[in-house]
Design a protein around this motif. Structure first.
Motif, mmCIF file in Angstrom:
data_model
loop_
_atom_site.group_PDB
_atom_site.id
_atom_site.type_symbol
_atom_site.label_atom_id
_atom_site.label_comp_id
_atom_site.label_asym_id
_atom_site.label_seq_id
_atom_site.Cartn_x
_atom_site.Cartn_y
_atom_site.Cartn_z
ATOM 1 N N GLU A 186 0.840 -1.203 0.000
ATOM 2 C CA GLU A 186 0.000 0.000 0.000
ATOM 3 C C GLU A 186 0.877 1.255 0.000
ATOM 4 O OE1 GLU A 186 -2.713 0.467 3.369
ATOM 5 O OE2 GLU A 186 -2.534 2.638 3.120
ATOM 6 N N ALA A 235 8.387 -2.588 -2.788
ATOM 7 C CA ALA A 235 7.046 -2.831 -2.276
ATOM 8 C C ALA A 235 6.101 -3.314 -3.365
ATOM 9 C CB ALA A 235 6.503 -1.549 -1.660
ATOM 10 N N LEU A 236 6.364 -2.924 -4.606
ATOM 11 C CA LEU A 236 5.403 -3.198 -5.665
ATOM 12 C C LEU A 236 5.736 -4.458 -6.463
ATOM 13 C CD1 LEU A 236 4.816 0.452 -6.805
ATOM 14 C CD2 LEU A 236 3.157 -1.050 -5.714
ATOM 15 N N ASN A 237 6.899 -5.062 -6.188
ATOM 16 C CA ASN A 237 7.285 -6.254 -6.949
ATOM 17 C C ASN A 237 6.374 -7.433 -6.671
ATOM 18 O OD1 ASN A 237 9.245 -5.388 -8.609
ATOM 19 N ND2 ASN A 237 10.922 -5.771 -7.179
ATOM 20 N N PRO A 258 9.455 2.179 -3.008
ATOM 21 C CA PRO A 258 8.237 1.773 -3.713
ATOM 22 C C PRO A 258 8.449 0.568 -4.636
ATOM 23 C CG PRO A 258 9.036 3.881 -4.541
ATOM 24 C CD PRO A 258 9.829 3.568 -3.317
ATOM 25 N N ILE A 259 9.641 0.465 -5.232
ATOM 26 C CA ILE A 259 9.861 -0.636 -6.173
ATOM 27 C C ILE A 259 9.806 -1.968 -5.448
ATOM 28 C CG2 ILE A 259 11.444 -1.611 -7.871
ATOM 29 C CD1 ILE A 259 12.749 1.207 -7.928
ATOM 30 N N LEU A 300 2.482 1.728 -3.329
ATOM 31 C CA LEU A 300 1.483 2.202 -4.273
ATOM 32 C C LEU A 300 1.212 3.688 -4.085
ATOM 33 C CD1 LEU A 300 -0.675 1.427 -6.394
ATOM 34 C CD2 LEU A 300 -2.266 1.380 -4.483
ATOM 35 N N ARG A 301 1.024 4.075 -2.835
ATOM 36 C CA ARG A 301 0.753 5.490 -2.559
ATOM 37 C C ARG A 301 1.893 6.360 -3.082
ATOM 38 N NH1 ARG A 301 -3.444 6.697 1.120
ATOM 39 N NH2 ARG A 301 -4.430 4.841 1.966
ATOM 40 N N LYS A 302 3.131 5.871 -2.896
ATOM 41 C CA LYS A 302 4.264 6.644 -3.407
ATOM 42 C C LYS A 302 4.225 6.700 -4.930
ATOM 43 C CE LYS A 302 7.742 6.694 0.102
ATOM 44 N NZ LYS A 302 9.131 6.371 0.432
ATOM 45 N N ALA A 303 3.884 5.568 -5.546
ATOM 46 C CA ALA A 303 3.862 5.524 -7.004
ATOM 47 C C ALA A 303 2.815 6.479 -7.562
ATOM 48 C CB ALA A 303 3.597 4.105 -7.478
ATOM 49 N N VAL A 304 1.714 6.683 -6.834
ATOM 50 C CA VAL A 304 0.686 7.582 -7.366
ATOM 51 C C VAL A 304 0.839 9.007 -6.857
ATOM 52 C CG1 VAL A 304 -0.971 5.718 -7.703
ATOM 53 C CG2 VAL A 304 -1.061 7.082 -5.598
#
Ligand code: ATP
Ligand code: MG
Lengths: 405, 240
Positions: free
Chosen positions: A314, A403-405, A400-401, A317-321
């Motif tokens: 989460e 976290a998102l993998n 973020p990377i 994701l928040r960082k990515a957006v």
């Protein structure tokens, strides 16, 4: 603007993870409920003690108790207590400067009093006329007994309002007759209502008769149990106590290696006894509470850290957006604070209810100190904030990377 | 719109086990391009995507986004670019659990100063034809629907560029076509789309294909006639 949106988002997430949120709230809740309870009981008891002590000892009275041994705030002494005499008080009055008046006391804790068909066992106290001023206790109806009546050991009595009802029902008790044991007395006045004293005796059941009557007619003794002396100047208390001690030791023929056969208590000492008792409340109880709060804080830290690791994706994701580091840390910070605030408020409510229940079951008048209410909000919020810092920092640093993998 | 100059990415410099994921990559992507990045596993596709999306910084080289060099951006500025200029779609969707489609789509708007969050989110859901599922949570949606919600989330703040790392990797063939037709639609409306894929079929639906091999661009060609996902979807529907 953004923070408001993040706050709303946090609220929703807290609401969705009910169990997690509940545990965190519970942690703080227990701490704060404990704090409120212990603080209120502590403060309530302190107030109770102080009120009673004030009832018994006006602030510029010196209290002399007969007998060796320590007085624990009342005339409960050990050993022979038959050496203190009214003459001793007269001698003190004549030789120590700054003593305004004195009141000798003799009492029987439980004696039968009878009026018509009613008989009640209650406390009988012998006092002087001066007690009206020294003990600050006058009559609400009728009259106080006079100096003449005291001198002549008259059989007159002042009785408490509750006792009056028990003995005479609804009829006017003034000038009515009753007996203490076999001795007939006339009611001269109804004492002012005072409630329960420091020893748990109901003062509205008191019978007060002249000290002389008490000694000669009721008890047949020549000694008194205690006395209160009103002093002019509280600042010279130490000198006054020394002077009284000297006089009493001399009059009681005590040799140098003998201990006092009396004890003297000053308002300062009375206060310190009360303060000693209160250390329990002001030191030990908050300590326990502190531990409870610490545990609450640790629970929050642990739960928040768990929540951070559970929500790594989460966060990523928040960082990515578009969330900035400070947005992420704000979110976790605000979540911890909200949880703590909620736990704190609940804790105060339950703690207060608990205090009220305890108060009514123990027939005590507890006060919820306003400090508790403020602390109850400030402490959990600050604990939540402190506890929120570490997880919030950890969350904001999340890559973020990864976290998102 | 996007220009990479000598971009190199080396992982594990601190641990001593260095892996060079990208080597001196030069690349220009024009506004309105639809790029499929293909290549073997471990060739550096995701690494490139992360650099393009500013989720990661290159070890060496320059990256110009609309003529501004990205290294000069501060962290907060990067966050703003990710919020406004770039929309992400992931292989694993990454929707917030227990959270409605609507609210998932709103997420980027939380970090923007746009007004009418609900209206914008609903509009984005309409673009992926899921407006009637707005209140559904991810576990009430199929994989394809979940990915469409994720695409709506990428769209909601109207970014110029959409980056998608294997967006169809977890989807069946029909859902894949649905998602691809949405991407083609978006591309037609002017958005720049860059997606990673393993499948040749999907690469053929893009206007441009870049093949990466061992951290280098091995091939870069244009499809004169990209296959239309929506046409193929119709065929599937007819067959059913
Ligand atoms: N965080 C990291 N630390 C160290 N090495 C990494 C890291 N991320 C990727 N790599 C390495 O960099 C190389 C390129 O990885 P990358 O993820 O870009 O490949 P990919 O083309 O996306 O592969 P796949 O198709 O399997 O997703 C690989 O050798 C990988 O092991
Ligand atoms: Mg990859």
């Amino acid at each position: 603007m953004n923070n408001k949106r993040i706050l709303i988002s946090s609220l929703r997430i807290l609401f969705r993870n009910k169990l997690n949120t509940l545990f965190m709230i519970l942690g703080i809740f227990i701490g704060i409920a404990a704090l409120t309870l212990t603080f209120s009981i502590g403060k309530g008891t302190e107030k109770q003690l102080m009120d009673n002590v004030k009832k018994q000892f006006s602030s510029n009275n010196i209290y002399i108790g007969a007998g060796r041994g320590q007085m624990g705030g009342g005339p409960t002494s050990q050993g022979p207590a038959n050496t203190l005499k009214i003459d001793d008080l007269e001698a003190i009055m004549n030789n120590v400067a700054g003593i305004i008046m004195y009141d000798p006391v003799q009492w029987l804790p439980a004696k039968e009093v009878i009026a018509g068909g009613n008989n009640v066992t209650t406390m009988i106290k012998g006092h002087s006329v001066e007690s009206e001023i020294i003990w600050n206790r006058t009559v609400q109806k009728g009259q106080f007994f006079s100096k003449a009546e005291e001198k002549s050991a008259a059989r007159v009595a002042l009785i408490g309002s509750k006792l009056a009802t028990e003995l005479f029902g609804n009829s006017d008790p003034i000038e009515q007759q009753f007996r203490i044991g076999n001795i007939p007395f006339t009611v001269k006045g109804i004492l002012e209502d005072k409630g329960v004293d420091a020893h748990g005796f109901d003062m509205d059941m008191d019978v007060i008769i002249p000290i002389t009557t008490m000694m000669k007619r009721v008890m047949n003794v020549d000694y008194i149990m205690s006395a209160s002396l009103m002093v002019e100047n509280v600042d010279q208390m130490d000198e006054t106590v020394f002077a009284i001690t000297d006089i009493l030791r001399e009059r009681h023929y005590l040799s140098e290696n003998e201990t006092n056969d009396f004890s003297i208590m000053t308002p300062v000492e009375v206060k310190s006894v009360v303060e000693d008792m209160n250390k329990v409340f002001t030191l030990v109880l908050p300590l326990i509470t502190g531990i409870a709060l610490l545990v609450g804080g640790i629970i929050i830290v642990v739960m928040m850290l768990m929540s951070v690791s559970r929500r790594i994706s989460e966060i990523g994701l928040r960082k990515a957006v578009g969330a900035r580091k400070k947005d992420i840390s704000f979110q976790f910070f605000i979540e911890a604070s909200l949880v703590s605030l909620l736990g704190g408020v609940l804790g105060i409510i339950i703690g207060t209810i608990g205090t009220k229940l305890l108060a009514s079951s123990m027939d005590y008048t507890f006060v919820i100190p306003w400090q508790t209410l403020i602390l109850g909000v400030l402490i959990p919020v600050s604990i939540g904030m402190i506890a929120g810092i570490v997880p919030a920092k950890k969350a904001s640093k999340q890559d973020p990377i990864e976290a998102l993998n | 719109m996007i220009q990479l100059k000598n971009i190199t990415k080396v992982y594990g410099k601190d641990s001593g086990q260095e892996v060079t994921a990208l080597k001196d990559v030069d690349l220009i992507i024009e506004k309105g391009d639809f790029v499929a990045i293909v290549g073997a596993s471990g060739s550096g596709k995701s690494t490139m995507m992360n650099i393009l999306g500013m989720l990661d910084r290159p070890t060496k080289g320059e990256y110009y986004l609309e003529n501004r060099e990205v290294n000069s951006y501060k962290d907060d500025e990067l966050a703003k670019v990710r919020n406004k200029t770039i929309g992400f779609v992931f292989q694993k969707f990454h929707l917030l659990p227990k959270t409605s489609a609507m609210e998932n789509v709103e997420l980027p708007l939380i970090y923007s100063d746009r007004k009418n969050i609900k209206g914008l989110a609903l509009e984005a859901l309409k673009k992926v034809k899921l407006e009637d599922r707005a209140s559904h949570t991810p576990n009430e949606l199929s994989g394809g629907q979940q990915q469409r919600v994720a695409i709506a989330r990428a769209l909601v703040n109207e970014p110029e560029i959409i980056l998608a790392d294997e967006p169809t990797g977890n989807l069946d063939s029909k859902s894949t076509l649905e998602v691809m037709s949405i991407f083609q639609e978006l591309n037609k409306s002017g958005k720049t789309i860059i997606l990673i894929t393993h499948e040749q079929d999907i690469a053929e639906q893009a206007g441009r294909v870049i093949k990466i091999q061992d951290g280098k661009i091995a091939e870069d060609y244009r499809n004169e006639n990209p296959r239309s996902a929506s046409e193929e979807l119709k065929l599937v529907d007819v067959n059913e």
